[in-house]
Enzyme design. Structure first.
Site, PDB file in Angstrom:
ATOM      1  CB  SER A   1      -1.840 -10.351   1.097  1.00 37.78           C
ATOM      2  OG  SER A   1      -3.187 -10.515   1.511  1.00 37.78           O
TER       3      SER A   1
ATOM      4  CG  HIS B   1      -1.831  -1.099   1.389  1.00 41.18           C
ATOM      5  ND1 HIS B   1      -1.717  -2.047   2.373  1.00 41.18           N
ATOM      6  CD2 HIS B   1      -2.926  -1.438   0.666  1.00 41.18           C
ATOM      7  CE1 HIS B   1      -2.709  -2.917   2.273  1.00 41.18           C
ATOM      8  NE2 HIS B   1      -3.453  -2.587   1.236  1.00 41.18           N
TER       9      HIS B   1
END
Ligand code: PAF
Length: 290
Positions: A192, A44
């Protein structure tokens, strides 16, 4: 003395988010959006940094979207870590974090839906039939709230990017979609938020996903053209993990995601594998001349 603005500025109300960004847009600022469900990791952050490089104002949305989870899925278990997310985003001086409560995104009486056919029905769509409707719904709302110039998505969710691109093309949404590469742990596991579900042993077994993709790439680069041969090799590697169960592995055209029996030109290899109770996805784009 000018007031010091602490970054990121947390906004929870969609109307306030729109108004703050409208004011900045009126000053000619280019707005970059990074849609996330929080529990941020380096994947991210790499998207937020790309947005920072290319835009004047960066908004990271941090919202675990209930509409993209089926009733039997992990909505309740999905990690929530807003305080840690804010600290990470402060380090890279992200401008805004948009973290609305579900009641502001889906107030009582909310009754709209967004459905994209074709590419959303195969692969993930076949295993999670309502998933992409929920993704499109929230992403379109985020695009309308922020009116971002560019929205950044990770290649890890390759099919999600294809579905969102189709949605913006079909619905004339002006936001440009940018896909950025998968960020992996040093041992190859794609980052993840769901990796945290795994035990240490499962975490080790999960390496079969990236190993299978690496082996597939090696075969294709060495000249293999039969997808079935590549699938056999991938299955052999995945079978070395005792708790692994394959949902799908697919060699596909990078745009349509339709399966290719013979490999020609660029391909994407996509896989979804369950390791115990944790469902993982990964993929690799292989760019070739013939
Ligand atoms: O990729 C995700 O984390 C989510 O699907 C997204 C795009 C933030 C929509 O909720």
């Amino acid at each position: 003395m000018a007031e010091e603005v602490l970054k990121p500025y947390l906004v929870t109300d969609p109307q306030e988010m729109s108004e703050r960004l409208d004011a900045l847009r009126a000053q000619g600022k280019k707005i970059g959006l990074v849609p996330t469900m929080g529990a941020l990791h380096l994947g991210h952050l790499s998207l937020a940094l790309a947005a920072k490089n290319e835009c004047d104002v960066v908004v990271v949305s941090d919202f675990v979207n209930p509409t993209q989870f089926a009733p039997n899925e992990d909505f309740d278990k999905y990690p929530r870590a807003l305080d840690a997310d804010l600290s990470l985003l402060a380090k890279i001086e992200t401008d805004f974090v948009f973290a609305p409560p579900a009641s502001k995104m889906y107030p009582s009486g909310f009754d709209a839906s967004v459905h994209v056919g074709g590419v959303s029905k195969i692969l993930e769509g076949a295993f999670r039939p309502t998933h992409f409707d929920g993704v499109c719904l929230v992403v379109l709302k985020l695009f309308n709230i922020t009116r971002a110039d560019i929205a950044y998505f990770g290649q890890k969710d390759y099919q999600q990017v294809a579905v969102v691109k189709k949605m913006v093309a079909d619905l004339n949404v002006p936001t440009k979609i940018a896909m950025r590469p998968i960020i992996r742990e040093r041992d190859g596991l794609a980052m993840s938020s769901r990796n945290s579900y795994m035990t240490d042993d499962e975490r080790k077994q999960a390496l079969v996903l990236s190993r299978a993709l690496d082996a597939a790439e090696e075969l294709i680069k060495a000249g293999e053209r039969e997808s079935s041969v590549v699938y056999d090799k991938m299955r052999e590697i995945i079978a070395t993990a005792p708790d692994a169960k394959i949902d799908y592995i697919r060699i596909a055209d990078p745009d349509s995601l339709l399966e290719m029996d013979r490999i020609a030109g660029n391909v994407v290899i996509l896989e979804a594998v369950r390791i115990g109770a944790t469902r993982l996805i990964d993929n690799k784009l292989i760019e070739r001349k013939s």
